[in-house]
Design a protein around this motif. Structure first.
Motif, PDB file in Angstrom:
ATOM      1  N   ALA A   1      -0.265  -4.520  -9.888  1.00 23.13           N
ATOM      2  CA  ALA A   1      -0.188  -3.527  -8.967  1.00 23.13           C
ATOM      3  C   ALA A   1      -1.700  -3.535  -8.454  1.00 23.13           C
ATOM      4  O   ALA A   1      -1.591  -3.193  -7.151  1.00 23.13           O
ATOM      5  N   ALA A   2      -2.798  -3.800  -8.925  1.00 21.49           N
ATOM      6  CA  ALA A   2      -4.023  -3.728  -8.172  1.00 21.49           C
ATOM      7  C   ALA A   2      -4.161  -4.969  -7.439  1.00 21.49           C
ATOM      8  O   ALA A   2      -4.860  -4.635  -6.045  1.00 21.49           O
ATOM      9  N   LYS A   3      -3.554  -5.866  -7.470  1.00 20.06           N
ATOM     10  CA  LYS A   3      -3.262  -6.892  -6.511  1.00 20.06           C
ATOM     11  C   LYS A   3      -2.507  -6.811  -5.343  1.00 20.06           C
ATOM     12  O   LYS A   3      -2.377  -7.373  -4.445  1.00 20.06           O
ATOM     13  N   GLY A   4      -1.783  -5.471  -5.446  1.00 21.83           N
ATOM     14  CA  GLY A   4      -0.800  -5.093  -4.251  1.00 21.83           C
ATOM     15  C   GLY A   4       0.745  -5.278  -4.409  1.00 21.83           C
ATOM     16  O   GLY A   4       1.498  -5.409  -3.761  1.00 21.83           O
ATOM     17  N   GLY A   5       0.844  -5.273  -5.788  1.00 17.87           N
ATOM     18  CA  GLY A   5       2.097  -5.575  -6.305  1.00 17.87           C
ATOM     19  C   GLY A   5       3.046  -4.306  -5.986  1.00 17.87           C
ATOM     20  O   GLY A   5       2.488  -3.097  -5.789  1.00 17.87           O
ATOM     21  N   GLY A   6       4.320  -4.160  -6.380  1.00 14.96           N
ATOM     22  CA  GLY A   6       5.095  -3.105  -6.329  1.00 14.96           C
ATOM     23  C   GLY A   6       5.067  -2.339  -4.965  1.00 14.96           C
ATOM     24  O   GLY A   6       5.181  -3.134  -3.726  1.00 14.96           O
ATOM     25  N   ASN A   7       4.749  -1.002  -4.693  1.00 12.12           N
ATOM     26  CA  ASN A   7       5.114  -0.501  -3.492  1.00 12.12           C
ATOM     27  C   ASN A   7       3.778  -0.485  -2.882  1.00 12.12           C
ATOM     28  O   ASN A   7       3.584   0.198  -1.636  1.00 12.12           O
ATOM     29  N   ALA A   8       2.826  -1.263  -3.180  1.00  8.25           N
ATOM     30  CA  ALA A   8       1.418  -1.595  -2.754  1.00  8.25           C
ATOM     31  C   ALA A   8       0.584  -0.300  -2.662  1.00  8.25           C
ATOM     32  O   ALA A   8      -0.418  -0.207  -2.032  1.00  8.25           O
ATOM     33  N   GLY A   9       1.275   0.851  -3.304  1.00  8.80           N
ATOM     34  CA  GLY A   9       0.253   2.179  -3.353  1.00  8.80           C
ATOM     35  C   GLY A   9      -1.148   2.047  -3.967  1.00  8.80           C
ATOM     36  O   GLY A   9      -1.875   2.770  -3.894  1.00  8.80           O
ATOM     37  N   LEU A  10      -0.974   0.993  -5.019  1.00  6.86           N
ATOM     38  CA  LEU A  10      -2.407   1.011  -5.709  1.00  6.86           C
ATOM     39  C   LEU A  10      -3.193  -0.251  -5.507  1.00  6.86           C
ATOM     40  O   LEU A  10      -4.055  -0.448  -6.102  1.00  6.86           O
ATOM     41  N   ALA A  11      -2.807  -0.925  -4.296  1.00 11.02           N
ATOM     42  CA  ALA A  11      -3.430  -2.042  -4.026  1.00 11.02           C
ATOM     43  C   ALA A  11      -5.111  -1.879  -4.128  1.00 11.02           C
ATOM     44  O   ALA A  11      -5.275  -0.643  -3.263  1.00 11.02           O
ATOM     45  N   GLY A  12      -5.946  -2.819  -4.413  1.00 13.76           N
ATOM     46  CA  GLY A  12      -7.066  -2.570  -4.298  1.00 13.76           C
ATOM     47  C   GLY A  12      -7.725  -1.762  -5.377  1.00 13.76           C
ATOM     48  O   GLY A  12      -9.056  -1.691  -5.451  1.00 13.76           O
ATOM     49  N   GLN A  13      -7.048  -0.905  -5.934  1.00 16.28           N
ATOM     50  CA  GLN A  13      -7.772  -0.354  -7.320  1.00 16.28           C
ATOM     51  C   GLN A  13      -8.374  -1.360  -8.295  1.00 16.28           C
ATOM     52  O   GLN A  13      -7.713  -2.176  -8.392  1.00 16.28           O
ATOM     53  N   SER A  14      -9.299  -0.813  -9.349  1.00 16.27           N
ATOM     54  CA  SER A  14      -9.289  -1.871 -10.189  1.00 16.27           C
ATOM     55  C   SER A  14      -8.492  -1.412 -11.345  1.00 16.27           C
ATOM     56  O   SER A  14      -7.848  -0.352 -11.598  1.00 16.27           O
ATOM     57  N   PRO A  15      -8.207  -2.314 -12.117  1.00 14.37           N
ATOM     58  CA  PRO A  15      -7.038  -2.331 -13.132  1.00 14.37           C
ATOM     59  C   PRO A  15      -7.255  -1.138 -14.100  1.00 14.37           C
ATOM     60  O   PRO A  15      -6.496  -0.496 -14.586  1.00 14.37           O
ATOM     61  N   GLU A  16      -8.623  -1.210 -14.356  1.00 13.03           N
ATOM     62  CA  GLU A  16      -9.099  -0.323 -15.371  1.00 13.03           C
ATOM     63  C   GLU A  16      -9.084   1.101 -14.731  1.00 13.03           C
ATOM     64  O   GLU A  16      -9.099   2.242 -15.656  1.00 13.03           O
ATOM     65  N   ALA A  17      -8.955   1.357 -13.606  1.00  7.23           N
ATOM     66  CA  ALA A  17      -8.918   2.815 -13.033  1.00  7.23           C
ATOM     67  C   ALA A  17      -7.213   3.485 -13.086  1.00  7.23           C
ATOM     68  O   ALA A  17      -7.247   4.302 -12.485  1.00  7.23           O
ATOM     69  N   LEU A  18      -6.455   2.515 -13.397  1.00  5.22           N
ATOM     70  CA  LEU A  18      -5.240   2.920 -13.618  1.00  5.22           C
ATOM     71  C   LEU A  18      -4.513   3.351 -15.028  1.00  5.22           C
ATOM     72  O   LEU A  18      -5.367   2.757 -15.948  1.00  5.22           O
ATOM     73  N   GLU A  19      -3.649   4.127 -15.246  1.00  6.98           N
ATOM     74  CA  GLU A  19      -2.968   4.355 -16.217  1.00  6.98           C
ATOM     75  C   GLU A  19      -1.555   4.508 -16.332  1.00  6.98           C
ATOM     76  O   GLU A  19      -0.963   5.040 -15.135  1.00  6.98           O
ATOM     77  N   TRP A  20      -0.829   4.255 -17.581  1.00 10.06           N
ATOM     78  CA  TRP A  20       0.625   4.631 -17.436  1.00 10.06           C
ATOM     79  C   TRP A  20       0.886   6.066 -17.800  1.00 10.06           C
ATOM     80  O   TRP A  20       0.292   6.444 -18.950  1.00 10.06           O
ATOM     81  N   ARG A  21       2.063   6.841 -17.205  1.00  6.51           N
ATOM     82  CA  ARG A  21       2.255   7.899 -17.558  1.00  6.51           C
ATOM     83  C   ARG A  21       3.897   7.920 -17.454  1.00  6.51           C
ATOM     84  O   ARG A  21       4.184   7.937 -16.109  1.00  6.51           O
ATOM     85  N   ASP A  22       4.444   8.297 -18.362  1.00  5.44           N
ATOM     86  CA  ASP A  22       6.022   8.769 -18.202  1.00  5.44           C
ATOM     87  C   ASP A  22       6.737   7.282 -17.342  1.00  5.44           C
ATOM     88  O   ASP A  22       7.520   7.591 -16.709  1.00  5.44           O
ATOM     89  N   GLY A  23       6.166   6.347 -17.770  1.00  8.13           N
ATOM     90  CA  GLY A  23       6.778   5.087 -17.322  1.00  8.13           C
ATOM     91  C   GLY A  23       6.440   4.595 -15.793  1.00  8.13           C
ATOM     92  O   GLY A  23       7.066   3.866 -15.178  1.00  8.13           O
ATOM     93  N   MET A  24       5.414   5.314 -15.389  1.00 11.83           N
ATOM     94  CA  MET A  24       4.716   4.984 -14.024  1.00 11.83           C
ATOM     95  C   MET A  24       3.191   4.780 -14.158  1.00 11.83           C
ATOM     96  O   MET A  24       2.624   5.392 -14.891  1.00 11.83           O
ATOM     97  N   LEU A  25       2.832   3.811 -13.121  1.00 10.62           N
ATOM     98  CA  LEU A  25       1.401   3.567 -13.102  1.00 10.62           C
ATOM     99  C   LEU A  25       0.865   4.362 -12.109  1.00 10.62           C
ATOM    100  O   LEU A  25       1.090   4.345 -10.986  1.00 10.62           O
TER     101      LEU A  25
END
Ligand code: MOS
Length: 741
Positions: A533-557
């Motif tokens: 996702a950080a690389k720009g996967g999916g709907n690109a909404g999380l592109a550019g974030q660091s993976p450590e800044a992300l978290e899973w909640r209710d089946g979504m990142l």
């Protein structure tokens, strides 16, 4: 979060089972397969003198008669699986003329149909020179088990703290008794079965097994093959209780026969053959002595136990282990011995060791309570330990006192009047009895794989097995929990030796070990998904974030702490052609945790019996267990597990025994008409209750394991209830009508 764990889901494979669509080992019929039937020795010790196969070979449909005279010489390379007896040498089948026990395979007949094979096997003439086997444990020599001296042995031969024998001499109140527990056979619904098919030097087995990766390794060692040449499949098991942990001779025989006749071979044991060479709960002899102060405080415990083994292997179980930590007591001595007999090797049977050892200990504690004129639960409370006094380390958790409270309350223990024979229902004598239960929280290295598919479903794979507890369901719940997706989107597969390796489906360690591996695989998948996702996967909404800044909640990142721009699994998996996304995980307990803590499940079990005062028939009317087993993944399945275990305990208490003919070692009652197990009419109202117990030490899931403990203690509770009803202490299991006459 999603809380898939803790839900009482019905078993996912229930419909398959009740509609006959679940396929068991014997149902994987192969093109062109022949049928094999084992011919067992009709003497208990000696040598084969002759096998007259010529006439049988001419019988209709017979393809081959295989014996030591014409069988392939097998490699029998060294293999020490984690559940194989670590001392002695496993039985080599059809490799020589020696006969070690009654029913030992001496030949195998292969024919076009099962009927033809059975008919021919019955006609095969085998002559022997026989000697007198020694199958009486009471007359056998007791030896110190060599296996107990090996590093990592589950039980020790001799354990002591303080001076128990001296303490007993000075004790104000003392009880001493000897206990005998009959040999028992497992008798699951599904008999042992193996279909073997060779393709060149590659072998595929469809085989009833609680440990497919070990069966693969064992058969590879026996045939001198690399393990990867052997594939073992077992998607369903129709009950096992320990009898399918090891790879018994019939598996070797199926593979040997298939190679001999160069076509697939199916081999199913008869009910009778299930009493010969597929393990059994060993016959045990025990002596317990307890000494207490007048206030009930224990000052000395001696527990000496001995169990049968075969002449060729040392089978060892934790017969006396629990005694060192069940109660607070300064002076404790336990010893464990083996009695080699001319019989086949025993094996683990539900609650192995603990079931037999606790029976003796808990009957003796009840007897002590009567001598002290104390309530049996009060006596146990007084002697509740703060730590594991045997090892001098804390328990990871111990809910024994809560188990007494909950169990006594639900059972109605306060209605009990202590005087033996004082409770009646009409003319029937009523007895209430209780006992403690315990089983270790075992854990062994496990691995699992999780695969996220483009349609948003998830495949989970682990070698594992499911002998009935509901592994398909509970493991799916674990994956759903840690991925945060509905359990319906999980497909869990097990029972293949080429799946990620897991420990034996036994010792109540599957949920702890395999569940923890699945959790790790899910977390690995999520971490990989975050990178994507950080690389720009999916709907690109999380592109550019660091993976450590992300978290899973209710089946979504999401970005941590935010709820916008979430990315779903489906978004991610369709990205960049990287699908399916695969997570892999392993789980192991670090040695330090094992050193620092004593990890066990505990329970209090209760039974009510009704005894006819004239003809002494014993009916168990109610059974109840209150257990502290850590986190319960699926209360409905856990309750079913406990009901099954308690029924097994009732069988142990008043029905089950395998009798051997002293003259030739033959199991006399090797059939379901004379080997009694509880049927519906024998099964009382049963309740299982669980303490809300949090244990963060045992493993990341907080589960202690369930299955074995549900059998443990019940035989003592029933015995103590029989005493309460009649005033009679019966020191031999099973307790029968004639025990009370
Ligand atoms: Mo259990 S006796 O480890 O199948």
């Amino acid at each position: 979060m999603t809380t898939a764990i803790g839900k009482s889901l019905s078993r996912i494979d229930g419909r398959l089972k009740v509609t006959g669509q679940a396929t068991y080992a014997a149902e994987f019929n192969q093109e062109g397969q022949a049928h094999a039937v084992i011919v067992g020795s009709t003497v208990g010790l000696g040598r084969i003198e002759s096998i007259d196969s010529a006439a049988v070979e001419k019988m209709p449909g017979v393809v081959a008669v295989i014996s030591h005279l014409n069988a392939q010489r097998l490699a029998y390379n060294e293999h020490r699986g984690p559940i194989d007896p670590p001392a002695g040498e496993r039985l080599h089948v059809l490799q020589g003329s020696e006969v070690r026990f009654f029913g030992e395979p001496v030949a195998i007949v292969v024919a076009e149909t099962l009927d033809q094979a059975e008919h021919a096997a019955n006609a095969l003439e085998v002559t022997y020179s026989a000697r007198q086997p020694q199958v009486d444990a009471h007359a056998g020599e007791q030896v110190v088990p060599a296996v107990a001296r090996r590093p990592g042995a589950r039980a020790e031969a001799d354990v002591a703290r303080g001076d128990a024998d001296k303490a007993l001499e000075t004790a104000a109140v003392k009880v001493e008794a000897e206990y005998v527990i009959a040999r028992e056979n497992h008798n699951p619904m599904e008999p042992h079965a193996t279909i073997a098919a060779w393709n060149g030097d590659r072998l595929t087995l469809w085989s009833k097994s609680q440990f497919v990766v070990n069966e693969q390794a064992e058969i590879a060692a026996i045939f001198g093959l690399p393990p990867e040449n052997v594939q073992v499949n077992c998607p369903f098991i129709g009950g096992a209780f320990g009898t399918s942990l090891r790879t018994w001779p019939h598996v070797t025989l199926a593979a040997l026969a298939a190679r001999h006749v160069n076509r697939p071979v199916k081999l199913v044991l008869t009910r009778k053959q299930m009493f010969f060479a597929t393990g059994h709960r060993p016959y045990t002899l025990q002596r317990i002595a307890l000494g207490a102060q007048p206030d009930g405080k224990l000052i000395g415990i001696v527990h000496e136990g001995a169990g049968e083994t075969s002449r060729y292997e040392e089978f060892m179980e934790a017969l006396t282990s629990v005694t060192s930590f069940m109660y607070s007591c300064p002076n404790v001595r336990t010893s464990y011995r083996l009695i080699p007999l001319d019989a086949s090797t025993p094996t683990y049977m539900r609650g192995p060791g603990e079931a037999s050892g606790i029976h003796a200990l808990e009957c003796a504690v009840d007897e002590l309570a009567y001598k002290l004129q104390m309530d049996p639960i009060d006596l146990r409370r007084i002697n509740e330990p703060q730590i594991d006094e045997g090892r001098q380390v804390p328990f990871s958790s111990r809910s024994m006192l809560k188990c007494y409270d909950l169990g006594a309350e639900r059972f109605g223990w306060s209605r009990r009047t202590p005087e033996p024979g004082s409770m009646r229902d009409g003319r029937l004598l009523i007895g209430y009895g209780m006992a403690n239960a315990s089983y270790p929280c075992l854990f062994a290295p496990a691995s699992a794989r999780v695969r996220l598919l483009p349609d948003g479903t998830v495949e989970v794979e682990a070698a594992a097995s499911d002998m009935g507890p509901g592994t398909y369901t509970s493991m799916s719940q674990v994956a759903a929990e840690y991925l945060g997706i509905p359990v319906e989107r999980i497909r869990f597969s097990l029972g293949r030796s080429d799946f990620p390796a897991t420990p034996p489906h036994g010792g109540s360690m599957t949920m702890a070990s395999v569940g923890s591996a699945i959790r790790a695989a899910c977390l690995d998948l999520q971490a990989k998904a975050a990178v994507l996702a950080a690389k720009g996967g999916g709907n690109a909404g999380l592109a550019g974030q660091s993976p450590e800044a992300l978290e899973w909640r209710d089946g979504m990142l999401f970005v941590k702490g935010r709820s916008d721009r979430g990315v779903t699994y489906a978004d991610l998996v369709s990205y960049g052609g990287e699908s399916p996304l695969v997570g892999e995980g392993t789980a192991a307990r670090d040695a330090e945790t094992g050193q620092k803590y004593s990890m066990h499940s505990f329970g209090a079990v209760f039974a009510e019996v009704a005894i006819d005062p004239d003809v002494k028939t014993i009916k168990v009317r109610r059974a109840l267990g209150a257990y502290g087993v850590g986190r319960v993944v699926n209360p409905k399945l856990a309750t079913s597990q406990c009901i099954g275990g308690m029924i097994g305990g009732i069988g142990m208490a008043i029905m089950e025994r395998t009798l051997l003919d002293r003259r030739n070692g033959r199991p006399i009652n090797a059939h379901m008409a004379d080997y009694l197990v509880p049927v519906n009419l024998d099964t009382p109202h049963i309740e299982a209750h669980f303490i809300d117990e949090e244990d963060t030490i045992v493993n990341p899931l907080g589960v202690k394991g369930l299955g074995e403990i549900a059998l443990v203690g019940m035989s003592a509770a029933v015995s103590n209830a029989v005493h309460h009803a009649t005033g009679r202490r019966v020191h031999e299991l099973p307790i029968m009508i004639e025990s009370l006459l």
